[in-house]
Design an enzyme around this catalytic site. Structure first.
Site, PDB file in Angstrom:
ATOM      1  N   GLY A  60       0.786  -1.242   0.000  1.00  0.00           N
ATOM      2  CA  GLY A  60       0.000   0.000   0.000  1.00  0.00           C
ATOM      3  C   GLY A  60       0.812   1.283   0.000  1.00  0.00           C
ATOM      4  N   SER A  61       0.408   2.277  -0.788  1.00  0.00           N
ATOM      5  CA  SER A  61       1.274   3.429  -0.998  1.00  0.00           C
ATOM      6  C   SER A  61       0.491   4.605  -1.579  1.00  0.00           C
ATOM      7  CB  SER A  61       2.410   3.033  -1.941  1.00  0.00           C
ATOM      8  OG  SER A  61       1.871   2.429  -3.107  1.00  0.00           O
ATOM      9  N   ARG A  62       1.236   5.531  -2.220  1.00  0.00           N
ATOM     10  CA  ARG A  62       0.640   6.750  -2.744  1.00  0.00           C
ATOM     11  C   ARG A  62       1.386   7.183  -4.003  1.00  0.00           C
ATOM     12  NH1 ARG A  62      -2.727  10.183  -0.584  1.00  0.00           N
ATOM     13  NH2 ARG A  62      -2.841  12.308  -1.359  1.00  0.00           N
TER      14      ARG A  62
END
Length: 338
Positions: free
Chosen positions: A299-301
């Protein structure tokens, strides 16, 4: 001029616009990679170190037992890399060093390109094999003692496979379209009075990627890679738009491949679970719209910075889900090319 961004954007008013950015009189010159970007995954990590160690054993075995294969691949190798610090026998050795090494192979000489047809991200195959392998062994051992308890490790193994999926996407071909660089939810749309890499006002679009999204990054527009910059940092919650200030990240500056040669900035930002950024692009390389160039593991951006003009129309709003390479985030209403 019609204020098309304010009038047509589903995201609502975005502020007073400045005059349209003019065509660049000179193309930007790609800048050399900084010292901290020494491979496609500058953050390294345990699994990458294990994969590199396996590569050293593999090359040693090939040189001892398959010297004819080594000699043939040496003849098929192209390019030049003076005092090359990377031991390159075949295309597998360029997985993490293709962006910094001067050697390359024709696609038809890659005996392992079939791995791309698995619809799994090749940059994450080592994680996929090691983590799912461990979970499957755990499930087998658990099933021997307590059959129902084996459901949990099996479910986790399926989740890991799902995380590293890399489906094909239909890439929009309309003139002026800018596609999403990642899957996820648009949780931040912000007007910036000045963005230094773009040389003027900009609109920032932030996309949060949950652990259930595809994590492969794609080019937002047909463009040339101008510059890469990598900054080490912390691993804060990527759900917060303000995590950009302190989290580890890699920024890529792009220049549109056709007039008016706009500049775009894409940032890959780690999160609390995501710790590894992969960017296989190199300065000077040309990327097609929607082309894969990297990923963020877990999970990240991802953030996209667009030049703010009166020809810009946003096509998304906050809380909207998008798909990398296929969802159009914005359009530039340029006149037809002469």
């Amino acid at each position: 001029m019609v204020n098309s961004l304010r009038k047509r954007s589903p995201a609502g008013p975005i502020g007073t616009l400045v005059s349209t950015i003019q065509v660049q009189s000179e193309r930007l010159i790609p800048r050399p990679l900084p010292a901290e970007v020494d491979c496609a995954q500058p953050g390294r990590g345990l699994i990458m170190r294990l994969e590199l160690a396996w590569g050293r054993l593999r090359r040693r075995w090939l040189r001892r037992f398959r010297p004819r294969y080594v000699a043939r691949m040496h003849q098929l190798r192209h390019g030049d890399c003076p005092a090359c610090p990377h031991d390159i026998i075949d295309p597998r050795d360029l997985k993490f060093f293709g962006n910094v090494c001067g050697f390359w192979f024709e696609p038809e000489h890659d005996r392992f390109r079939w791995r791309g047809r698995l619809r799994l991200a090749r940059w994450g195959l080592a994680e996929l094999i090691l983590i799912t392998g461990f979970l499957l062994l755990l499930a087998a051992a658990t099933a021997w003692l307590l059959p129902y308890a084996a459901v949990l490790p099996l479910a986790l193994a399926l989740f890991v496979v799902s995380f590293f999926r890399d489906p094909e996407r239909v890439i929009p071909q309309e003139r002026g379209a800018v596609v999403a660089p990642a899957d996820g939810v648009v949780d931040d749309i912000e007007e910036l009075e000045f963005c230094e890499p773009l040389g003027g006002p900009a609109v920032k679009l932030g996309i949060f990627l949950s652990v259930f999204n595809v994590h492969v990054n794609r080019a937002p527009e047909a463009s040339r890679v101008i510059e890469l910059s990598y900054r080490r940092g912390c691993f804060g919650n990527a759900m917060r738009p303000d995590c950009t200030a302190g989290n580890e990240q890699l920024a890529m500056l792009l220049e549109q491949d056709a007039p008016p040669y706009r500049r775009f900035l894409v940032k890959q930002i780690v999160g609390a679970i995501a710790r590894r950024i992969v960017c296989a692009a190199r300065p000077g390389e040309r990327l097609e719209r929607g082309q894969r160039y990297g990923m963020i593991k877990f999970g990240s951006r991802t953030e996209l910075y667009l030049p703010r003009e009166d020809r810009l129309c946003l096509e998304v709003k906050r809380k909207q889900s998008v798909r990398g390479g296929s969802s159009v985030l914005a359009r530039y209403q340029d006149p037809p090319a002469r």
